[in-house]
Each structure stands twice: as structure tokens, then as C-alpha cells.
Design an enzyme around this catalytic site. Structure first.
Site, PDB file in Angstrom:
ATOM      1  N   TYR A  90       0.845  -1.195   0.000  1.00  0.00           N
ATOM      2  CA  TYR A  90       0.000   0.000   0.000  1.00  0.00           C
ATOM      3  C   TYR A  90       0.884   1.249   0.000  1.00  0.00           C
ATOM      4  CZ  TYR A  90      -4.370   2.530   0.795  1.00  0.00           C
ATOM      5  OH  TYR A  90      -5.447   3.359   0.665  1.00  0.00           O
ATOM      6  N   LYS A 163      -6.519  -0.943  -0.887  1.00  0.00           N
ATOM      7  CA  LYS A 163      -7.212  -0.798   0.393  1.00  0.00           C
ATOM      8  C   LYS A 163      -7.900  -2.106   0.786  1.00  0.00           C
ATOM      9  CE  LYS A 163      -7.173   2.124   2.689  1.00  0.00           C
ATOM     10  NZ  LYS A 163      -7.780   3.379   3.012  1.00  0.00           N
ATOM     11  N   GLU A 234     -13.446   6.155  -1.076  1.00  0.00           N
ATOM     12  CA  GLU A 234     -12.005   6.388  -0.917  1.00  0.00           C
ATOM     13  C   GLU A 234     -11.512   7.449  -1.886  1.00  0.00           C
ATOM     14  OE1 GLU A 234      -8.208   5.533   0.816  1.00  0.00           O
ATOM     15  OE2 GLU A 234     -10.133   4.635   1.327  1.00  0.00           O
ATOM     16  N   ASP A 235     -10.863   8.483  -1.347  1.00  0.00           N
ATOM     17  CA  ASP A 235     -10.128   9.474  -2.143  1.00  0.00           C
ATOM     18  C   ASP A 235     -10.982  10.224  -3.157  1.00  0.00           C
ATOM     19  OD1 ASP A 235      -7.774   9.098  -0.784  1.00  0.00           O
ATOM     20  OD2 ASP A 235      -7.021   7.571  -2.135  1.00  0.00           O
ATOM     21  N   ASP A 258     -11.374   8.948   4.191  1.00  0.00           N
ATOM     22  CA  ASP A 258     -10.624  10.188   4.316  1.00  0.00           C
ATOM     23  C   ASP A 258     -11.254  11.126   5.335  1.00  0.00           C
ATOM     24  OD1 ASP A 258      -8.827   9.598   1.919  1.00  0.00           O
ATOM     25  OD2 ASP A 258     -10.822   9.484   1.045  1.00  0.00           O
ATOM     26  N   ALA A 291      -7.015  21.920   4.159  1.00  0.00           N
ATOM     27  CA  ALA A 291      -8.408  21.934   4.614  1.00  0.00           C
ATOM     28  C   ALA A 291      -9.318  21.310   3.570  1.00  0.00           C
ATOM     29  CB  ALA A 291      -8.846  23.370   4.926  1.00  0.00           C
ATOM     30  N   GLY A 292      -8.799  20.288   2.898  1.00  0.00           N
ATOM     31  CA  GLY A 292      -9.603  19.549   1.940  1.00  0.00           C
ATOM     32  C   GLY A 292     -10.397  18.459   2.639  1.00  0.00           C
ATOM     33  N   ALA A 294      -9.659  15.390   3.711  1.00  0.00           N
ATOM     34  CA  ALA A 294      -9.051  14.783   4.895  1.00  0.00           C
ATOM     35  C   ALA A 294      -8.890  15.794   6.012  1.00  0.00           C
ATOM     36  CB  ALA A 294      -7.708  14.166   4.529  1.00  0.00           C
TER      37      ALA A 294
END
Length: 406
Positions: A90, A163, A234-235, A258, A291-292, A294
Site C-alpha cells: 500500500y 485498500k 475512498e479518495d 478520508d 483543509a480539503g 481529509a
């Protein structure tokens, strides 16, 4: 199912592990070497070969060949050496394979590829990918916000595959009951759009109603086909991740890694650090660099914990400072996302608010006790930033999460 189909099915293939009775029954005599090995013997041999590889990338290629051919053997080796192999299977080695996926592509590795341009194919694609299996866990990504490396279009499918490997090796999830999915809604990475070998849709990312309708159809189809499924997002990018989670979290069994997963991990780390320092969470000043999806998700989780520990919502919010590409986030910024707005500061709090345009200036003005980084900007946690924190707190807590940048 004939003998060749069995050998080519990674969920059924045992390699030299088939017993003589199984070889007779399945028609495998003469198709594999005569020696019968136990799974432990196979794992020892495989791990020995792995040690001859010269780099982590070579080791990952070798392990993925095993994964493609024999899931049982792959997970035996991975689970026996999980601490050693996690950064190979990973993060961070997977970043190399994502960035070069179209150039290195050999096999789909059991993934389902859904195109936003073809919503009518969702059901057939999911059925084909499941191939009659009882799917209980799906990891799906549109690969817009891969932590540390950003937007990689269809090439981010490796994240979904990777994942799920972690789920099996670390949590014992049956690999025959999982399904990796990538939603290809285009990419905004120009280098991919211009790459003649790129395997995804050659257009900018689709936004708005078409995208939302596709997600709705995907979710409803998943629920119809796999009624016991747990859907893991995910993402996804910051413009979609929270919206999708909020739309479905009270309707289906779902989770955004996230937003929720990273927040849980950071909170546990902070609580552990505070046990060492002897301080309280409700006494901390928290700066999020990034500050996205995640970053904002982590802040929300720690904010929730502060409320559980007795603070009012307004008191809890006063402990947070979010720094993004424009600097400290202020409440008069019209570009703020819904997840950023509750934690944006007022300019009237600072004598020179216009100067707070980078991490160092914010650290000097705020004197944080906790600094968490989820930004893709390299080199931001400078010696000056760390020293500035240390000048104002005896035990600064610092986490940097995009490990590709460490």
C-alpha cells in the site's frame, strides 16, 4: 469449471498446494509440478524470493503477480509480514504504480471500471466483476483526491485494490467477498489527458447533475445486487466527498475513509500524545495545514470529541484554525466548502489578518499546540515552524499525513 479455469482463477488456484485427491478430481495431473507443498512451505519459498528483489517497487510487482494468481498464498505471506509489507503493498509504494498505471498495466486485478459516460453499464459491470460471488465490501474511488498525489483519473483504481488488500490482511475480511471499483468521471490532470497511453476517459472531470445522478444510480444498483454490502468511499475530491457521505450515511451502511477513518486515527494519536504530556484535549489550539476532504474531516472528528468532553459548539470551534492554499481561512471567503465554513475565523480577531497567508505566519499568530498536515505542499513543516511551536508549548504535537511527501 474445467482445470484451466481453476488454475486461472486466483480465488481457487492453490498452485502446488493441491492435494493428490484434488488433482485427480479436478483434472490437474500434469498441469502443475508433481510435488505437493503445504501453504506454509509455499509462503516460506515466496518470502525468500521476495527478499531477492532490489527495491520496494520490484517487491510490489512480484507480490502483485502472486495476488493475480493465488489469493490464498498472497494473503498468507502478507499477513505473516504485515508490518514489513504494508508500505510495499500500500502506501507509499502504491503511489508509483498509480502514477504509472497506464504504462505498466497488465491485468485488472479483479477491479470494476465504471465510466460516468456509460451509466447504463453499471449493473452489468458490477455483475461481471462479482462473477456470482457474495460481495459484502466494496471500496470505490473516483481518484480525484488521492492523499499526497492528487488527481490520477482511472489510474487510481490501484487505491481501491490496495485498500481491500489491507482489509483482508489486517482485519481478516474474506477476499472472495470484496470488490474494488473505480468511477472514471474524467481527470483534470493535463499530463494524463495528453498521454497517448492513458487508459481512462479523455475529458475533464464531470461535475453537477450528471455526476450526482451517476452516483445515485451506482448506489442503488449496489444495494440491489449486494444487499449486505458495506460501501467504502475512498479518495474522492473535496467538492464531492462530504456531499456523498452526507447523502447516504443515514440510508445505507457506508463509510468515507478520508473523512471518518483519518479523523479517527489522528484523534487516537492526539489522545495518546496528551496522555504523555498530561494535558487535556479541550485546552489545545489546533492548526490544520490542508483543509480539503481529509483535513476538514479530521477537524470535524476532533471537534466532536471536544464537545463530548464538555465544550459547547462555539467553545469547541474556537480551538481550530484551518490553513489552505489561500492561507488562514476566513469567514468572508466565498470559496469555502460547507465543511470549512464552520471553522473559518473572523478577520477582526487579528491585527494583521491580511498577513496570514502561509503556515509560518499562522503559527506565529496562533501559537498552536497541535499541527496536523494533510496538504500536498512539500517542505511546509520547516525548522522555523517547528521551533516557533516549541517556543510556546512544552510538548508540541505534530502529524504529517501525506506520507509520499515525508
Amino acid at each position: 469449471m474445467n482445470s484451466q479455469e481453476i488454475l486461472n482463477n486466483p480465488f481457487l488456484n492453490k498452485g502446488t498446494g493441491f492435494t493428490q485427491e484434488e488433482r485427480d478430481e479436478l483434472g490437474l495431473n500434469g498441469l502443475i509440478p508433481p510435488r505437493i507443498q503445504t501453504i506454509d512451505e509455499q509462503a516460506t519459498e515466496t518470502y525468500g524470493i521476495l527478499q531477492t528483489k532490489g527495491s520496494d517497487l520490484e517487491k510490489r510487482f512480484f507480490l502483485m503477480n502472486i495476488f493475480n494468481e493465488n489469493r490464498t498464498l498472497f494473503f498468507k505471506v502478507f499477513s505473516q509480514h504485515i508490518e514489513e509489507l504494508m508500505p510495499i503493498v500500500y502506501d507509499p509504494t502504491i503511489a508509483d504504480t498509480i502514477e504509472n498505471y497506464s504504462h505498466w498495466y497488465v491485468r485488472p486485478q479483479g477491479a470494476v471500471f465504471l465510466s460516468v459516460d456509460d451509466p447504463d453499464d453499471i449493473e452489468s459491470a458490477l455483475r461481471n466483476g462479482a462473477d456470482g460471488r457474495d460481495i459484502r465490501l466494496i471500496v470505490v474511488s473516483d481518484s480525484e483526491g488521492i492523499l499526497g498525489i492528487g488527481d490520477w483519473g482511472v489510474q487510481g483504481v490501484d487505491i481501491s485494490v490496495g485498500k481491500l488488500m489491507v482489509y483482508t490482511a489486517a482485519a481478516g475480511i474474506d477476499p472472495s467477498q470484496v470488490l474494488p471499483v473505480v468511477i472514471d468521471d474524467g481527470t483534470n490532470r493535463q499530463s494524463l489527458l495528453e498521454d497517448p497511453l492513458y487508459l481512462g476517459n479523455r475529458h475533464k472531470r464531470i461535475r453537477g447533475e450528471q455526476y450526482d445522478n451517476f452516483i445515485d444510480k451506482f448506489v442503488s444498483t449496489v444495494e440491489d445486487l449486494f444487499p449486505k454490502v458495506y460501501l467504502h468511499w475512498e479518495d474522492f475530491g473535496r467538492s464531492n466527498a462530504a456531499n456523498i457521505l452526507n447523502r447516504y450515511k443515514d440510508k445505507i451502511t457506508t463509510f468515507n475513509d478520508d473523512i471518518q477513518g483519518t479523523g479517527i486515527i489522528v484523534l487516537s494519536g492526539i489522545l495518546g500524545a496528551l496522555q504523555i504530556s498530561g494535558e487535556k484535549l479541550t485546552e489545545q489550539r489546533y492548526v490544520s495545514f490542508g483543509a480539503g476532504t481529509a483535513g476538514a474531516g479530521i477537524v470535524q472528528r476532533i471537534y466532536d470529541e471536544m464537545i463530548l468532553q464538555g465544550l459547547s459548539p462555539d467553545e469547541a470551534k474556537s480551538h481550530f484554525y484551518l490553513v489552505d492554499k489561500q492561507g488562514l481561512l476566513f469567514d468572508d471567503d466565498e470559496t469555502l466548502t460547507p465543511e470549512q465554513k464552520p471553522f473559518a475565523r473572523s478577520r477582526s480577531e487579528f491585527d494583521k489578518a491580511s498577513d496570514l497567508v502561509d503556515l509560518e505566519s499562522v503559527v506565529k499568530a496562533v501559537h498552536p499546540t497541535i499541527l496536523v498536515g494533510t496538504s500536498t505542499v512539500p517542505g511546509a513543516f520547516t525548522e522555523n515552524v517547528v521551533k516557533e511551536m516549541a517556543d510556546h508549548t512544552d510538548r508540541p504535537i505534530i502529524f504529517q499525513f501525506p506520507t509520499q511527501l515525508n
